[in-house]
Design a protein around this motif. Structure first.
Motif, PDB file in Angstrom:
ATOM      1  N   THR A 138       0.834  -1.197   0.000  1.00  0.00           N
ATOM      2  CA  THR A 138       0.000   0.000   0.000  1.00  0.00           C
ATOM      3  C   THR A 138       0.873   1.253   0.000  1.00  0.00           C
ATOM      4  N   ILE A 139       1.936   1.244   0.804  1.00  0.00           N
ATOM      5  CA  ILE A 139       2.886   2.365   0.823  1.00  0.00           C
ATOM      6  C   ILE A 139       3.538   2.532  -0.554  1.00  0.00           C
ATOM      7  N   ALA A 140       3.932   1.415  -1.171  1.00  0.00           N
ATOM      8  CA  ALA A 140       4.547   1.472  -2.508  1.00  0.00           C
ATOM      9  C   ALA A 140       3.580   2.089  -3.516  1.00  0.00           C
ATOM     10  N   ASP A 141       2.294   1.719  -3.434  1.00  0.00           N
ATOM     11  CA  ASP A 141       1.295   2.297  -4.337  1.00  0.00           C
ATOM     12  C   ASP A 141       1.180   3.801  -4.139  1.00  0.00           C
ATOM     13  N   LEU A 142       1.219   4.245  -2.875  1.00  0.00           N
ATOM     14  CA  LEU A 142       1.128   5.684  -2.593  1.00  0.00           C
ATOM     15  C   LEU A 142       2.361   6.430  -3.092  1.00  0.00           C
ATOM     16  N   ILE A 143       3.541   5.873  -2.807  1.00  0.00           N
ATOM     17  CA  ILE A 143       4.783   6.517  -3.250  1.00  0.00           C
ATOM     18  C   ILE A 143       4.837   6.593  -4.775  1.00  0.00           C
ATOM     19  N   GLY A 144       4.442   5.502  -5.428  1.00  0.00           N
ATOM     20  CA  GLY A 144       4.504   5.441  -6.891  1.00  0.00           C
ATOM     21  C   GLY A 144       3.406   6.225  -7.582  1.00  0.00           C
ATOM     22  N   GLY A 145       2.399   6.666  -6.802  1.00  0.00           N
ATOM     23  CA  GLY A 145       1.294   7.418  -7.389  1.00  0.00           C
ATOM     24  C   GLY A 145       0.328   6.567  -8.185  1.00  0.00           C
ATOM     25  N   TRP A 146       0.277   5.266  -7.879  1.00  0.00           N
ATOM     26  CA  TRP A 146      -0.568   4.338  -8.642  1.00  0.00           C
ATOM     27  C   TRP A 146      -2.013   4.323  -8.162  1.00  0.00           C
ATOM     28  N   GLY A 147      -2.282   4.893  -7.003  1.00  0.00           N
ATOM     29  CA  GLY A 147      -3.590   4.693  -6.369  1.00  0.00           C
ATOM     30  C   GLY A 147      -3.500   3.433  -5.537  1.00  0.00           C
ATOM     31  N   PHE A 148      -4.635   2.917  -5.109  1.00  0.00           N
ATOM     32  CA  PHE A 148      -4.629   1.718  -4.268  1.00  0.00           C
ATOM     33  C   PHE A 148      -4.943   0.478  -5.102  1.00  0.00           C
ATOM     34  N   TRP A 149      -4.045  -0.500  -5.040  1.00  0.00           N
ATOM     35  CA  TRP A 149      -4.244  -1.773  -5.722  1.00  0.00           C
ATOM     36  C   TRP A 149      -4.264  -2.867  -4.660  1.00  0.00           C
ATOM     37  N   PHE A 150      -5.432  -2.983  -4.012  1.00  0.00           N
ATOM     38  CA  PHE A 150      -5.546  -3.913  -2.889  1.00  0.00           C
ATOM     39  C   PHE A 150      -5.428  -5.370  -3.326  1.00  0.00           C
ATOM     40  N   ASP A 151      -5.684  -5.650  -4.599  1.00  0.00           N
ATOM     41  CA  ASP A 151      -5.500  -7.014  -5.088  1.00  0.00           C
ATOM     42  C   ASP A 151      -4.034  -7.430  -4.925  1.00  0.00           C
ATOM     43  N   TRP A 152      -3.115  -6.517  -5.237  1.00  0.00           N
ATOM     44  CA  TRP A 152      -1.685  -6.806  -5.089  1.00  0.00           C
ATOM     45  C   TRP A 152      -1.251  -6.733  -3.629  1.00  0.00           C
ATOM     46  N   SER A 153      -1.872  -5.834  -2.864  1.00  0.00           N
ATOM     47  CA  SER A 153      -1.536  -5.738  -1.438  1.00  0.00           C
ATOM     48  C   SER A 153      -1.870  -7.042  -0.724  1.00  0.00           C
ATOM     49  N   PHE A 154      -3.043  -7.605  -1.011  1.00  0.00           N
ATOM     50  CA  PHE A 154      -3.420  -8.873  -0.377  1.00  0.00           C
ATOM     51  C   PHE A 154      -2.585 -10.034  -0.912  1.00  0.00           C
ATOM     52  N   GLY A 155      -2.204  -9.974  -2.185  1.00  0.00           N
ATOM     53  CA  GLY A 155      -1.287 -10.986  -2.723  1.00  0.00           C
ATOM     54  C   GLY A 155       0.037 -10.978  -1.972  1.00  0.00           C
ATOM     55  N   ASN A 156       0.561  -9.777  -1.686  1.00  0.00           N
ATOM     56  CA  ASN A 156       1.795  -9.653  -0.908  1.00  0.00           C
ATOM     57  C   ASN A 156       1.595 -10.116   0.533  1.00  0.00           C
ATOM     58  N   ALA A 157       0.406  -9.895   1.082  1.00  0.00           N
ATOM     59  CA  ALA A 157       0.122 -10.364   2.446  1.00  0.00           C
ATOM     60  C   ALA A 157       0.163 -11.885   2.511  1.00  0.00           C
ATOM     61  N   VAL A 158      -0.456 -12.541   1.531  1.00  0.00           N
ATOM     62  CA  VAL A 158      -0.453 -14.016   1.498  1.00  0.00           C
ATOM     63  C   VAL A 158       0.978 -14.529   1.329  1.00  0.00           C
TER      64      VAL A 158
END
Length: 195
Positions: free
Chosen positions: A77-97
């Motif tokens: 989520t931090i990476a998405d904010l820094i990169g200016g991508w918006g929120f990509w929770f599909d990838w955030s949860f993938g990283n959590a798993v």
């Protein structure tokens, strides 16, 4: 000598929770987020061979699976904010798993803080890491892409395949030596305190 401090699987899955854990997750997530954006080499659109995946084994080794999962979730989520991508929770949860599987070290007897990480642990770590990254990005991310964003999956599949190869490679190829070094350092500390 009997181990009177034997923990249940549930407590091992939850990990250690104290102030150090909260700080570790916060620092780990911040580092993960920064490295996701600035510590990698692009392999496909928005997917990199990234040094961020060195953070998850360390957090998992020090604090357990759930803290490693939260580090991946918050870090992405931090990476998405820094990169200016918006929120990509599909990838955030993938990283959590992926982080949860990477952090399973105490479940199969790897106790980095006590200096215990041998070849058997390294092999189990490699297998669980590859399985976790594959589930995180090969199943969880595409399913959530459809549920959250109703997106077409072609690009997600290409990114997921690249992420599986890149993240599993970094976690295993770099992660195992890092975990061995941490265990060796902690074994020396443990031996010093026992004498």
């Amino acid at each position: 000598m009997a181990n009177s401090g034997k923990k249940s699987i549930g407590s091992l899955l939850l990990g250690k929770w104290d102030t150090k854990t909260i700080v570790g997750i916060a620092i780990g997530a911040a580092l993960f987020g920064v490295l996701m954006d600035f510590g990698g080499i692009k392999v496909t659109t928005n997917t990199s061979l990234t040094t961020a995946y060195i953070v998850l084994p360390i957090v998992g080794a020090l604090f357990g699976p759930l803290p490693a999962a939260l580090t991946g979730l918050i870090g992405n989520t931090i990476a998405d904010l820094i990169g200016g991508w918006g929120f990509w929770f599909d990838w955030s949860f993938g990283n959590a798993v992926a982080g949860f599987f990477i952090g399973l070290l105490p479940i199969y007897g790897a106790k980095i803080d006590e200096g215990v990480f041998n070849v058997k642990h390294a092999i189990i770590y490699a297998v669980t890491t590859v399985v976790g990254v594959a589930i995180g990005f090969g199943i969880v991310t595409p399913v959530l892409t459809v549920l959250f964003y109703s997106s077409e999956l072609t690009i997600t599949w290409l990114q997921a395949e690249a992420a599986i190869l890149a993240d599993a490679s970094v976690s295993v190829i770099v992660g195992i030596p890092v975990l061995m070094a941490l265990a060796k350092r902690n074994a020396r500390k443990t031996n010093l305190t026992k004498e």
